[in-house]
Every structure is written in C-alpha cells, then in structure tokens.
Design a protein around this motif. Structure first.
Motif, PDB file in Angstrom:
ATOM      1  N   GLY A   1      37.869  87.118  -5.821  1.00 44.52           N
ATOM      2  CA  GLY A   1      36.940  86.767  -6.883  1.00 44.52           C
ATOM      3  C   GLY A   1      36.478  85.315  -6.864  1.00 44.52           C
ATOM      4  O   GLY A   1      35.599  84.945  -7.626  1.00 44.52           O
ATOM      5  N   PHE A   2      37.061  84.480  -6.003  1.00 42.85           N
ATOM      6  CA  PHE A   2      36.652  83.077  -5.905  1.00 42.85           C
ATOM      7  C   PHE A   2      35.225  83.019  -5.376  1.00 42.85           C
ATOM      8  O   PHE A   2      34.875  83.741  -4.447  1.00 42.85           O
ATOM      9  N   SER A   3      34.386  82.153  -5.967  1.00 46.08           N
ATOM     10  CA  SER A   3      32.985  82.105  -5.531  1.00 46.08           C
ATOM     11  C   SER A   3      32.452  80.686  -5.379  1.00 46.08           C
ATOM     12  O   SER A   3      31.250  80.494  -5.257  1.00 46.08           O
ATOM     13  N   GLU A   4      33.327  79.687  -5.372  1.00 42.20           N
ATOM     14  CA  GLU A   4      32.864  78.303  -5.323  1.00 42.20           C
ATOM     15  C   GLU A   4      33.167  77.627  -3.988  1.00 42.20           C
ATOM     16  O   GLU A   4      33.499  76.440  -3.933  1.00 42.20           O
ATOM     17  N   HIS A   5      32.995  78.372  -2.912  1.00 37.60           N
ATOM     18  CA  HIS A   5      33.260  77.869  -1.571  1.00 37.60           C
ATOM     19  C   HIS A   5      32.455  76.605  -1.263  1.00 37.60           C
ATOM     20  O   HIS A   5      32.951  75.677  -0.628  1.00 37.60           O
ATOM     21  N   SER A   6      31.212  76.573  -1.732  1.00 33.90           N
ATOM     22  CA  SER A   6      30.369  75.417  -1.431  1.00 33.90           C
ATOM     23  C   SER A   6      30.901  74.147  -2.092  1.00 33.90           C
ATOM     24  O   SER A   6      30.710  73.048  -1.567  1.00 33.90           O
ATOM     25  N   LYS A   7      31.597  74.269  -3.216  1.00 33.15           N
ATOM     26  CA  LYS A   7      32.180  73.080  -3.847  1.00 33.15           C
ATOM     27  C   LYS A   7      33.325  72.521  -3.007  1.00 33.15           C
ATOM     28  O   LYS A   7      33.517  71.308  -2.937  1.00 33.15           O
ATOM     29  N   ILE A   8      34.088  73.396  -2.370  1.00 28.80           N
ATOM     30  CA  ILE A   8      35.139  72.943  -1.448  1.00 28.80           C
ATOM     31  C   ILE A   8      34.480  72.242  -0.261  1.00 28.80           C
ATOM     32  O   ILE A   8      34.911  71.167   0.165  1.00 28.80           O
ATOM     33  N   ALA A   9      33.402  72.825   0.264  1.00 27.84           N
ATOM     34  CA  ALA A   9      32.686  72.213   1.389  1.00 27.84           C
ATOM     35  C   ALA A   9      32.069  70.869   0.985  1.00 27.84           C
ATOM     36  O   ALA A   9      31.950  69.970   1.825  1.00 27.84           O
ATOM     37  N   ASP A  10      31.704  70.716  -0.284  1.00 27.90           N
ATOM     38  CA  ASP A  10      31.169  69.432  -0.752  1.00 27.90           C
ATOM     39  C   ASP A  10      32.183  68.301  -0.573  1.00 27.90           C
ATOM     40  O   ASP A  10      31.811  67.162  -0.294  1.00 27.90           O
ATOM     41  N   PHE A  11      33.477  68.597  -0.723  1.00 31.90           N
ATOM     42  CA  PHE A  11      34.498  67.564  -0.486  1.00 31.90           C
ATOM     43  C   PHE A  11      34.423  67.081   0.959  1.00 31.90           C
ATOM     44  O   PHE A  11      34.560  65.886   1.237  1.00 31.90           O
ATOM     45  N   ALA A  12      34.223  68.018   1.882  1.00 40.64           N
ATOM     46  CA  ALA A  12      34.127  67.659   3.302  1.00 40.64           C
ATOM     47  C   ALA A  12      32.856  66.861   3.569  1.00 40.64           C
ATOM     48  O   ALA A  12      32.889  65.854   4.295  1.00 40.64           O
ATOM     49  N   SER A  13      31.745  67.282   2.988  1.00 39.88           N
ATOM     50  CA  SER A  13      30.488  66.542   3.171  1.00 39.88           C
ATOM     51  C   SER A  13      30.614  65.120   2.633  1.00 39.88           C
ATOM     52  O   SER A  13      30.182  64.162   3.278  1.00 39.88           O
ATOM     53  N   ALA A  14      31.231  64.974   1.471  1.00 42.10           N
ATOM     54  CA  ALA A  14      31.412  63.641   0.871  1.00 42.10           C
ATOM     55  C   ALA A  14      32.298  62.770   1.758  1.00 42.10           C
ATOM     56  O   ALA A  14      32.024  61.581   1.952  1.00 42.10           O
TER      57      ALA A  14
ATOM     58  N   GLU B   1      42.249  66.604  -1.409  1.00 42.72           N
ATOM     59  CA  GLU B   1      43.072  65.930  -0.397  1.00 42.72           C
ATOM     60  C   GLU B   1      43.325  66.824   0.813  1.00 42.72           C
ATOM     61  O   GLU B   1      43.420  66.334   1.938  1.00 42.72           O
ATOM     62  N   ALA B   2      43.447  68.115   0.600  1.00 45.11           N
ATOM     63  CA  ALA B   2      43.617  69.039   1.726  1.00 45.11           C
ATOM     64  C   ALA B   2      42.383  68.994   2.624  1.00 45.11           C
ATOM     65  O   ALA B   2      42.487  68.936   3.852  1.00 45.11           O
ATOM     66  N   VAL B   3      41.209  69.007   2.005  1.00 45.23           N
ATOM     67  CA  VAL B   3      39.950  68.951   2.763  1.00 45.23           C
ATOM     68  C   VAL B   3      39.840  67.617   3.496  1.00 45.23           C
ATOM     69  O   VAL B   3      39.467  67.573   4.676  1.00 45.23           O
ATOM     70  N   ARG B   4      40.169  66.534   2.839  1.00 44.73           N
ATOM     71  CA  ARG B   4      40.099  65.207   3.467  1.00 44.73           C
ATOM     72  C   ARG B   4      41.031  65.115   4.679  1.00 44.73           C
ATOM     73  O   ARG B   4      40.669  64.560   5.704  1.00 44.73           O
ATOM     74  N   LEU B   5      42.219  65.688   4.578  1.00 44.74           N
ATOM     75  CA  LEU B   5      43.151  65.662   5.703  1.00 44.74           C
ATOM     76  C   LEU B   5      42.635  66.516   6.854  1.00 44.74           C
ATOM     77  O   LEU B   5      42.698  66.099   8.021  1.00 44.74           O
ATOM     78  N   ALA B   6      42.113  67.696   6.559  1.00 45.85           N
ATOM     79  CA  ALA B   6      41.553  68.543   7.620  1.00 45.85           C
ATOM     80  C   ALA B   6      40.381  67.833   8.307  1.00 45.85           C
ATOM     81  O   ALA B   6      40.269  67.851   9.537  1.00 45.85           O
ATOM     82  N   CYS B   7      39.524  67.174   7.528  1.00 42.44           N
ATOM     83  CA  CYS B   7      38.398  66.408   8.103  1.00 42.44           C
ATOM     84  C   CYS B   7      38.898  65.225   8.927  1.00 42.44           C
ATOM     85  O   CYS B   7      38.344  64.926   9.991  1.00 42.44           O
ATOM     86  N   THR B   8      39.915  64.552   8.435  1.00 44.22           N
ATOM     87  CA  THR B   8      40.495  63.438   9.189  1.00 44.22           C
ATOM     88  C   THR B   8      40.978  63.923  10.547  1.00 44.22           C
ATOM     89  O   THR B   8      40.725  63.284  11.574  1.00 44.22           O
ATOM     90  N   ASN B   9      41.655  65.066  10.568  1.00 41.56           N
ATOM     91  CA  ASN B   9      42.126  65.624  11.837  1.00 41.56           C
ATOM     92  C   ASN B   9      40.976  65.922  12.777  1.00 41.56           C
ATOM     93  O   ASN B   9      41.047  65.631  13.979  1.00 41.56           O
TER      94      ASN B   9
END
Length: 139
Positions: free
Chosen positions: A90-103, A52-60
């Motif tokens: 140590g977080f390494s799943e940045h691309s999964k967060i970006a996948d929310f934006a792509s979707a 939802e954070a990603v969706r709101l940032a994309c909406t903006n």
C-alpha cells in the motif's frame, strides 16, 4: 555513522564498471564496511527515517564511481538514477524517497548531480535493505 569506505560487494560482481566516458554502478544499499546499517521495509508515514539510509546508499554509489575516475577526472554529469524501494503493502510515496537521493546528489555535485530517475517499489531487497540505488555517470 563512520567515515565512508569503498562498498564491499556482497556477491560475484564489481561496485562499478566503466566503458569509455560512462561509469555504471551496481545497486548500492545502505551498507557500511559490508554491514547493513538500515533495514526495511519502508513504511507509510515514516518516510523521513529513510533519509540517512538513502544518503548512505548514494554515498556508496558515488564512492564506486569515484574509484573509476582517472587522474584529475571528475564527474561531468549524473545521467540517470534508479531507486528501488522495499516498501510495505500500500506504500505509494516512492518518489519522496527518491527525492532524498536527488537532494543528496545536488548537494554533492551541484547541477551536475541532477539527472533523470526512476523510483520502483519492490517486495524486498538484498539483506533486507530499505533502498537500493544504481547510478550512471558521465566523465
């Protein structure tokens, strides 16, 4: 979440700039009416809570782009997206967060929303945002 409103700049800048047929957004965080709705950092094993954070940032970002459209123009193509992720060490799943934006962009724009992208991990973001998204669109 309330209905989306134009993003409010948090400094001395504009939400989007247009040059010819290209529109560039500022980095957009998950703010609503100037208020941060989600905070960071993004934690390992808690990726889905960032959807939802990603969706709101994309909406903006989309609202900022749409504000620069003239008359009956529409977005012809999203060209590129940069997704900044404020993540714990140590977080390494940045691309999964970006996948929310792509979707989200595909959902809103169909194939016009799929673009090249970059996912970047950072120590922190303005306002303690978990994500910040910047888009470039062709009109």
């Amino acid at each position: 979440m309330q209905e989306a409103a134009m993003p409010v700049p948090q400094g001395d800048y504009v939400p989007a700039s247009r040059h010819g047929g290209l529109i560039y957004t500022a980095g957009m965080t998950p703010r609503q009416n100037g208020r941060m709705m989600f905070d960071g950092p993004v934690r390992t094993g808690q990726i889905d809570v960032q959807r939802e954070a990603v969706r709101l940032a994309c909406t903006n970002a989309l609202l900022a782009i749409e504000d620069k459209l003239r008359g009956d123009e529409e977005i012809a193509a999203m060209l590129t997206m940069t997704v900044y992720v404020a993540a714990e060490d140590g977080f390494s799943e940045h691309s999964k967060i970006a996948d929310f934006a792509s979707a989200f962009l595909r959902e809103r724009l169909g194939d016009r929303g799929i673009c090249s992208r970059c996912a970047i991990g950072v120590a922190n973001l303005p306002g303690n945002a978990p994500v910040e998204i910047q888009l470039v669109a062709a009109v």
